[in-house]
Each structure stands twice: as C-alpha cells, then as structure tokens.
Enzyme design. Structure first.
Site, PDB file in Angstrom:
ATOM      1  N   ASN A   6     -41.572  19.173  32.257  1.00 41.82           N
ATOM      2  CA  ASN A   6     -42.635  18.174  32.177  1.00 41.82           C
ATOM      3  C   ASN A   6     -42.197  16.987  33.033  1.00 41.82           C
ATOM      4  O   ASN A   6     -41.332  16.214  32.627  1.00 41.82           O
ATOM      5  CB  ASN A   6     -42.806  17.767  30.701  1.00 41.82           C
ATOM      6  CG  ASN A   6     -43.769  16.609  30.527  1.00 41.82           C
ATOM      7  OD1 ASN A   6     -44.453  16.215  31.465  1.00 41.82           O
ATOM      8  ND2 ASN A   6     -43.821  16.069  29.313  1.00 41.82           N
ATOM      9  N   LYS A   8     -43.835  14.397  33.803  1.00 42.42           N
ATOM     10  CA  LYS A   8     -44.433  13.121  33.373  1.00 42.42           C
ATOM     11  C   LYS A   8     -44.950  12.355  34.607  1.00 42.42           C
ATOM     12  O   LYS A   8     -45.397  12.989  35.564  1.00 42.42           O
ATOM     13  CB  LYS A   8     -43.426  12.317  32.546  1.00 42.42           C
ATOM     14  CG  LYS A   8     -42.852  13.163  31.400  1.00 42.42           C
ATOM     15  CD  LYS A   8     -42.046  12.381  30.411  1.00 42.42           C
ATOM     16  CE  LYS A   8     -41.538  13.329  29.328  1.00 42.42           C
ATOM     17  NZ  LYS A   8     -40.812  12.633  28.273  1.00 42.42           N
ATOM     18  N   HIS A  93     -48.884  15.795  23.852  1.00 44.87           N
ATOM     19  CA  HIS A  93     -47.521  15.258  23.978  1.00 44.87           C
ATOM     20  C   HIS A  93     -47.449  13.932  23.220  1.00 44.87           C
ATOM     21  O   HIS A  93     -48.415  13.173  23.199  1.00 44.87           O
ATOM     22  CB  HIS A  93     -47.168  15.065  25.457  1.00 44.87           C
ATOM     23  CG  HIS A  93     -45.726  14.729  25.657  1.00 44.87           C
ATOM     24  ND1 HIS A  93     -45.238  13.460  25.449  1.00 44.87           N
ATOM     25  CD2 HIS A  93     -44.672  15.500  25.990  1.00 44.87           C
ATOM     26  CE1 HIS A  93     -43.927  13.471  25.667  1.00 44.87           C
ATOM     27  NE2 HIS A  93     -43.561  14.698  25.994  1.00 44.87           N
ATOM     28  N   GLU A  95     -46.211  11.201  23.918  1.00 45.56           N
ATOM     29  CA  GLU A  95     -46.510  10.007  24.718  1.00 45.56           C
ATOM     30  C   GLU A  95     -48.019   9.797  24.826  1.00 45.56           C
ATOM     31  O   GLU A  95     -48.496   8.663  24.869  1.00 45.56           O
ATOM     32  CB  GLU A  95     -45.843  10.125  26.098  1.00 45.56           C
ATOM     33  CG  GLU A  95     -44.336   9.901  25.972  1.00 45.56           C
ATOM     34  CD  GLU A  95     -43.482  10.599  27.002  1.00 45.56           C
ATOM     35  OE1 GLU A  95     -44.004  11.059  28.036  1.00 45.56           O
ATOM     36  OE2 GLU A  95     -42.261  10.713  26.754  1.00 45.56           O
ATOM     37  N   GLU A 163     -41.119  18.704  19.477  1.00 48.14           N
ATOM     38  CA  GLU A 163     -40.402  17.623  20.149  1.00 48.14           C
ATOM     39  C   GLU A 163     -40.282  16.430  19.204  1.00 48.14           C
ATOM     40  O   GLU A 163     -41.242  15.646  19.074  1.00 48.14           O
ATOM     41  CB  GLU A 163     -41.158  17.184  21.404  1.00 48.14           C
ATOM     42  CG  GLU A 163     -41.325  18.288  22.431  1.00 48.14           C
ATOM     43  CD  GLU A 163     -41.565  17.705  23.814  1.00 48.14           C
ATOM     44  OE1 GLU A 163     -40.756  17.998  24.703  1.00 48.14           O
ATOM     45  OE2 GLU A 163     -42.533  16.958  23.999  1.00 48.14           O
ATOM     46  N   GLY A 169     -36.133  11.573  25.671  1.00 49.37           N
ATOM     47  CA  GLY A 169     -35.612  10.592  26.621  1.00 49.37           C
ATOM     48  C   GLY A 169     -34.509   9.711  26.085  1.00 49.37           C
ATOM     49  O   GLY A 169     -34.168   8.690  26.685  1.00 49.37           O
ATOM     50  N   SER A 205     -34.500  15.681  25.064  1.00 51.63           N
ATOM     51  CA  SER A 205     -33.126  15.525  25.573  1.00 51.63           C
ATOM     52  C   SER A 205     -32.391  16.844  25.800  1.00 51.63           C
ATOM     53  O   SER A 205     -31.179  16.922  25.609  1.00 51.63           O
ATOM     54  CB  SER A 205     -32.319  14.608  24.651  1.00 51.63           C
ATOM     55  OG  SER A 205     -32.870  13.309  24.657  1.00 51.63           O
TER      56      SER A 205
HETATM   57  P1  PGA Z   1     -36.814  14.598  27.731  1.00 54.85           P
HETATM   58  O1  PGA Z   1     -38.392  14.749  27.491  1.00 54.85           O
HETATM   59  O2  PGA Z   1     -36.284  15.975  28.061  1.00 54.85           O
HETATM   60  O3  PGA Z   1     -36.695  13.636  28.853  1.00 54.85           O
HETATM   61  O4  PGA Z   1     -36.222  14.097  26.441  1.00 54.85           O
HETATM   62  C1  PGA Z   1     -38.929  15.873  26.853  1.00 54.85           C
HETATM   63  C2  PGA Z   1     -40.428  15.777  26.789  1.00 54.85           C
HETATM   64  O5  PGA Z   1     -40.954  14.693  26.522  1.00 54.85           O
HETATM   65  O6  PGA Z   1     -41.151  16.778  27.008  1.00 54.85           O
END
Ligand code: PGA
Length: 246
Positions: A6, A8, A93, A95, A163, A169, A205
C-alpha cells in the site's frame, strides 16, 4: 500467500524506476507461489499496470466510491480502477476511516462496488490503541468484520486485512500470540458466512526482519505492507521471508 503493498500518498512518475526493480525481482517470490500486489496512488495505476503486464505483479487501488459514475468530484469508481488495469482495491483502511469518517456501512458498500467491477476487495479492520487498552480488540474487530464484510459479498473476491491502528507506521507490532488470536477470530467469523476460504492478511509495521515470524502465524495468509512496500528490496525481502504454508 499474498504480499500486498500500500503505497498510500507516495509516488510520482519517477517511481517507475523503483517499480521496475520490483518487477525485476518479482520472480523470486512468484516462483515460490507468492502472489504480489502493488497499490500505488490512483494517478499512477495505469502507468504501473501497463508496466506490470510483463510481470506477475498485480495492481490495485487504495479506495473507491460506491457508485459507478456521476457527480462526485475527486472520487474514483471501482469501474475506473478496473479500466485502468487494477485487479483489486483496498477499502476501509484505518486512515480513510479516521481521515474521511468512513463507517463500516460505507466500507461494505465500497467492497460491493469493487466486486461489481470485478475487483478483489481488500477490507481492512483493526482496533485503535485505546480500544486495545480497554480490552475491546476482539469485540471491535468482530463488529467491523460483521458490518464491513457482509455475507452478500463474493468470498472468492474478498480479502480481509487485520491492521491494528496503533501498529501502522509506528514500528510496533502485536505479539504473535495476539496476531494468532485475532486472526483465529476473523477466520471463525468468515467461516460462519462463507463456504470459500478467504485470505486474511496482517498489516502494521511489517518489514523484512519481522516478516518470517508474523507470516508463520496460523491463519495469516499474507501481509499488507505500507512503508516497507516503497522499496523493492524491502518489499521483496518480506515476500521472500514468507514461509511455505499448506
Ligand atoms: P505500515 O502500514 O506497514 O507502514 O505500518 C501498513 C498499512 O497501513 O497498510
């Protein structure tokens, strides 16, 4: 096993160089039966999909609108993603749930829209840190799966991504026991409503150094990778670390 990246809100046409490196290394993973998916920003989907035709990397979107077309400024439909070469789309997601107030019901509508367009819907669920601290992880995740992945969806074109919001992140991950417990819960929920097995990805992560341990957990069928999916070596490092599962 599916390793999905992803990207983003990262990437410009200059990113084709890094994507080219992913394509060059992809056979190291696909030869071992690992499926690869990269979800770049919408403006790069066509470019990536054109380039990916020479590889086994599938291309996906990061969001879609529930409707096919119309007066929805700035939005993108699942049909548009499909026409540009995407075969999957991430919906719900955390976010988007946080930044755009997306509800479980809207996420379910987006998942249905994705499938209407022939795309695989990757439905994201996961608890916040406050919910985990309050001991609500399992109830929150169960409610999200119930409401964002209803039985009306086509299981053959559905993936669930667990997640934990606090792991995204941050460099922090749940223990393998915690991942196993939540994935077992999601598996049980999915088996109640679908006859066909549905892949359950872990996200938050994931990096080359922890991928082997996380991907070995029972009921973990792959990873949804954010930050570490932007670099070919990290992304392929994760894919190659995946253990063979039955
Ligand atoms: P990350 O994000 O691997 O940077 O923690 C995962 C995600 O949000 O899909």
């Amino acid at each position: 096993m599916l390793i999905a990246g992803n990207w983003k809100m990262n990437g410009t046409p200059d990113s084709m160089e890094e994507f080219g490196r992913m394509i060059a290394r992809a056979p190291e993973a696909t030869a071992r039966g690992i499926d690869l998916l990269v979800c770049p920003p919408a403006v790069l989907i066509s470019k990536f999909a054109d380039r990916a035709t020479v590889s086994k990397i599938a291309i996906g979107g990061q969001d879609c609108h529930p409707k096919e077309k119309g007066a929805h400024t700035g939005d993108i439909s699942a049909e548009m993603l499909a026409a540009c070469g995407a075969s999957a789309v991430i919906v719900g997601h955390s976010e988007r749930r946080a930044d755009h107030g997306e509800t479980n019901q809207l996420v379910a509508e987006k998942a249905a829209a994705a499938q209407r367009a022939g795309l695989t819907a990757i439905v994201c669920v996961g608890e916040t840190e406050a919910e985990r601290d309050a001991g609500q992880t399992e109830s929150v995740v169960a409610a999200q799966v119930d409401a964002s992945a209803p039985p009306s969806l086509d299981a053959a074109k559905l993936v669930i991504a667990y997640e934990p919001v606090w792991a995204i992140g941050t460099g922090r991950t749940p223990s393998v026991e915690d991942v196993a417990a939540v994935h077992a819960l999601i598996r049980a929920k999915l088996e109640e409503r679908f006859d066909v097995p549905v892949r359950i990805l872990y996200g938050g992560s994931v990096k080359p150094s922890n991928a082997a341990e996380l991907l070995a957990v029972e009921n973990v069928d792959g990873a949804l990778v954010g930050g570490a999916s932007l670099k070919a070596d990290d992304f392929l490092g994760i894919a190659i670390a995946a253990p063979k599962k039955g």
